[in-house]
Design an enzyme around this catalytic site. Structure first.
Site, PDB file in Angstrom:
ATOM      1  N   ASN A  27       0.831  -1.203   0.000  1.00  0.00           N
ATOM      2  CA  ASN A  27       0.000   0.000   0.000  1.00  0.00           C
ATOM      3  C   ASN A  27       0.871   1.262   0.000  1.00  0.00           C
ATOM      4  O   ASN A  27       2.101   1.182  -0.083  1.00  0.00           O
ATOM      5  CB  ASN A  27      -0.970  -0.005   1.199  1.00  0.00           C
TER       6      ASN A  27
ATOM      7  N   ASP B 203     -19.480 -38.993  23.987  1.00  0.00           N
ATOM      8  CA  ASP B 203     -20.610 -38.558  24.803  1.00  0.00           C
ATOM      9  C   ASP B 203     -20.276 -38.509  26.288  1.00  0.00           C
ATOM     10  O   ASP B 203     -20.784 -37.653  27.017  1.00  0.00           O
ATOM     11  CB  ASP B 203     -21.830 -39.447  24.542  1.00  0.00           C
TER      12      ASP B 203
END
Length: 724
Positions: A255, A519
């Site tokens: 940039n 589980d």
């Protein structure tokens, strides 16, 4: 209330864009405003590097998107050093008053942390124009932070991208009612369009015909204005590493910040623009850039795109230096903060190139623009313009106010049982907002298809229910590798469910992070977050249902073990010659105390005509279950009572073994048999355990859905603290 019904006249919204990067975030909002001409009047102001030839004259892409540019302001003073940046801010401040006075917008939309944006916010604030700031509250680790926070202090309204950014704005004393947790607008575009069928055509148009998917690199490095010389050094080392790595590379020019000119000189000195492996470009249209990042083998540099947008695709990223180290990231980002050698960067390329990571939605879920438009409609222009600041104590809010379009943070919980497949939306407090249940299909393909459909339906419903889904937690039977999200071995109850990668297909379909565990462990996690285990450092959870399972929390963490079979509590052996267990061994707790074991014994007594006693109601065609055994024992059946005593003793002795090995301070019994076993197990511990363990409490769980709540807790505990 500050937000009343929106005004009947059209709201005049001025969107000011300074460069290619901020336009990718502002364009979706501009399209949204343009699509509602009866409510909004859109004005577009273009300034900054958009109008510089060396940076691609990117204002043309705004015109190609069919937006009328009301004003073009040449505000960049060339020089690409610190003084030129200051002079550019000054030049913008000289030119902006005439434009703003002519346009007289109700709201000025400003993005990010660029010096041009600071000039816009300063001019608007001094001219009593309301400011909506996008992406405030974030932390990147450079001078950009100071500019971003300065703009936030000038802005009247904030549309931020992450929960942490929202909390930062609140900590900066911004008014919570004027902060919208919207997500990043660019995600609206990239999540809806990155599955384009022509992506290979785009790749070939920028990199050549002989390049394959995931076989090239995207490089984008910007200067850090507080340490320009170090930026130039890192840039040179990155280029050397890329040359050595010998992969086709698309490199974008930096940039316009101070130091960019020197970085371009380094690139040209190394012959990058003529090198056969490199394609050096000034600008790529955002839609095509999305495709290139999505299908790249790796992205390298220090662009915010690497730590934000790339995460949505699971693209591997190497972040060089300090420019983005403060940002929240997904697990796809590898930081090389001290990028001081060619070898270090080369090694990072070897580690990251070609890998794929779970998709992340930390910065957005694709619905930012509708939220922002809804937010704009609520702004009451008759309210006083003067900002008010909310000084400490700061409002600590887990879920946001629905009236201000701020959603409840939630998890998608999945429970894969032997009979049913269940999905639920679970909020931060553990309330199940909505639950979906279907029969669990018998084949892998049908099961995965149904699972993905149920999750997609729940995700869509979550928007209407004002729930923001942070991720997906899956609870499943069997042995699970939670690090990889893979079911290693299944129980006999779930067919075709071994060596199954659950994380990848769910993450790819929903663009959300995914956690998987068995589980039993999920039941322990549920207790830790929502149940009796909350605030307890060491405890064990034992599930007493069809089988026996559970999980162990030690020093606040779940115990998984070296091969992920720790806390297989049902398979603790309590006898050398006991009944055969479903695991293939014999004498396990599960073979004595599980629902299946009790049902087996009940059937045996029934077959021998020893089960039914006076006062016991049994229908002739009724299947025999564990409940019949328990009922018979309560009515005085000595044979049934003997079976249950043996089962209770086996379970109690097994739990004593747990107490003697990991010494938890609490045992929580969960499952349908928990209330029956609690008293006898407590008695057996007091009789048979070591004196130091006899006082350990056994309690029954109060949680109705431990598997779903445990699956949700994986998401709610970890998705909200993912900073790397």
């Amino acid at each position: 209330s500050e937000y009343l019904e929106g005004p009947s006249e059209r709201l005049r919204v001025c969107v000011a864009t300074c460069n290619r990067a901020d336009y990718s975030k502002l364009a979706p909002i501009m399209f949204g405003l343009k699509a509602h001409p009866d409510e909004f009047e859109l004005e577009v102001v273009v300034l900054g590097s958009h109008l510089i030839d060396d940076y691609g004259n990117t204002f043309r892409m705004i015109e190609q998107d069919d937006f009328d540019i009301g004003s073009k302001l040449h505000t960049i003073v060339r020089g690409e050093d610190e003084a030129a940046m200051v002079e550019s801010v000054g030049l913008a401040l000289v030119k902006l008053p005439d434009v703003l006075q002519r346009l007289r917008p109700d709201i000025l939309v400003v993005h990010g942390d660029r010096f041009d944006a600071l000039a816009l916010a300063t001019a608007a604030a001094l001219m009593n124009i309301r400011i909506l700031h996008l992406e405030g509250g974030e932390v990147s680790g450079t001078i950009d932070d100071s500019i971003r926070h300065a703009i936030s202090k000038l802005a009247h309204y904030h549309a931020c991208c992450t929960h942490m950014a929202e909390q930062h704005l609140i900590a900066m004393c911004e008014d919570h009612s004027r902060i919208l947790l919207a997500g990043c607008p660019s995600y609206d575009k990239l999540l809806s369009s990155h599955h384009r069928e022509d992506y290979m055509d785009i790749i070939k148009s920028w990199l050549g015909d002989n390049v394959g998917e995931h076989d090239y690199i995207v490089a984008l490095q910007h200067p850090v204005t507080t340490d320009i010389q170090q930026s130039i050094k890192i840039y040179g080392l990155m280029l050397d590493a890329l040359i050595s790595f010998n992969k086709r590379t698309l490199i974008l020019f930096p940039n316009i910040d101070a130091g960019s000119k020197e970085m371009v000189r380094v690139m040209r000195k190394k012959g990058i623009e003529q090198h056969t492996n490199f394609r050096a470009v000034k600008h790529i249209p955002f839609e095509q850039f999305i495709q290139l990042v999505c299908h790249a083998g790796c992205m390298i540099g220090n662009s915010s795109c690497g730590v934000r947008e790339a995460g949505a695709f699971g693209t591997p990223v190497i972040n060089l230096g300090t420019r983005q180290t403060g940002r929240e990231t997904g697990e796809n980002v590898l930081h090389v903060r001290d990028a001081d050698t060619h070898n270090k960067i080369y090694h990072a390329l070897e580690l990251q190139f070609g890998k794929r990571y779970p998709c992340s939605k930390i910065y957005g879920d694709g619905s930012a623009v509708p939220r922002i438009l809804k937010f704009l409609r609520t702004i009451d222009l008759s309210e006083p313009l003067q900002k008010t600041f909310c000084f400490p104590p700061v409002k600590d809010s887990i879920s946001q106010d629905i009236d201000h379009i701020l959603e409840t943070q939630s998890a998608l919980a999945v429970d894969l049982g032997g009979t049913n497949l269940r999905v639920a939306i679970v909020c931060m407090r553990g309330n199940i907002v909505k639950k979906y249940t279907q029969s669990n299909p018998k084949t892998f393909e049908d099961r995965m298809q149904l699972l993905l459909k149920m999750c997609a339906d729940a995700t869509r419903d979550a928007v209407c229910l004002n729930c923001r889904i942070l991720g997906v937690g899956v609870s499943t039977g069997g042995r699970v590798n939670p690090q990889e999200g893979v079911v290693l071995h299944s129980t006999k109850l779930i067919q075709e469910w071994s060596s199954v990668d659950l994380r990848t297909p769910i993450s790819d379909a929903l663009h959300l992070p995914v956690w998987v565990d068995n589980d039993g462990n999920c039941a322990a996690l549920a207790e830790r977050k929502f149940g009796h285990g909350k605030g307890v450092e060491n405890f064990a959870t034992v599930i007493t249902g069809t089988g026996i399972g559970g999980g162990i929390i030690h020093q606040n963490e779940l115990v998984h073990g070296s091969t992920f079979c720790a806390a297989e509590l049902g398979h603790i052996m309590v006898s050398l010659d006991g009944p055969e267990c479903s695991c293939g061994s014999s004498g396990c707790i599960e073979a004595y105390a599980s629902g299946m074991a009790l049902q087996r014994e009940a059937k045996r007594l029934h077959d021998e005509d020893l089960l039914k006693v006076e006062g016991m109601d049994m229908k002739h065609s009724e299947p025999i279950t564990a409940a019949h055994l328990i009922n018979a024992a309560r009515l005085g059946n000595s044979k049934a009572d003997a079976v249950l005593n043996k089962a209770s003793t086996a379970l109690g002795v097994g739990i004593i073994n747990i107490l003697h090995i990991v010494n938890p301070s609490l045992v929580i019994l969960s499952g349908v048999l928990a209330s029956y076993y609690q008293v006898p197990v407590q008695r057996i511990i007091s009789e048979r355990a070591l004196i130091s363990a006899q006082s350990i409490k056994v309690v029954t769980s109060d949680l109705e859905e431990p598997a779903l709540l445990g699956a949700a807790s994986m998401v709610l505990d970890y998705a909200t603290r993912r900073i790397y």
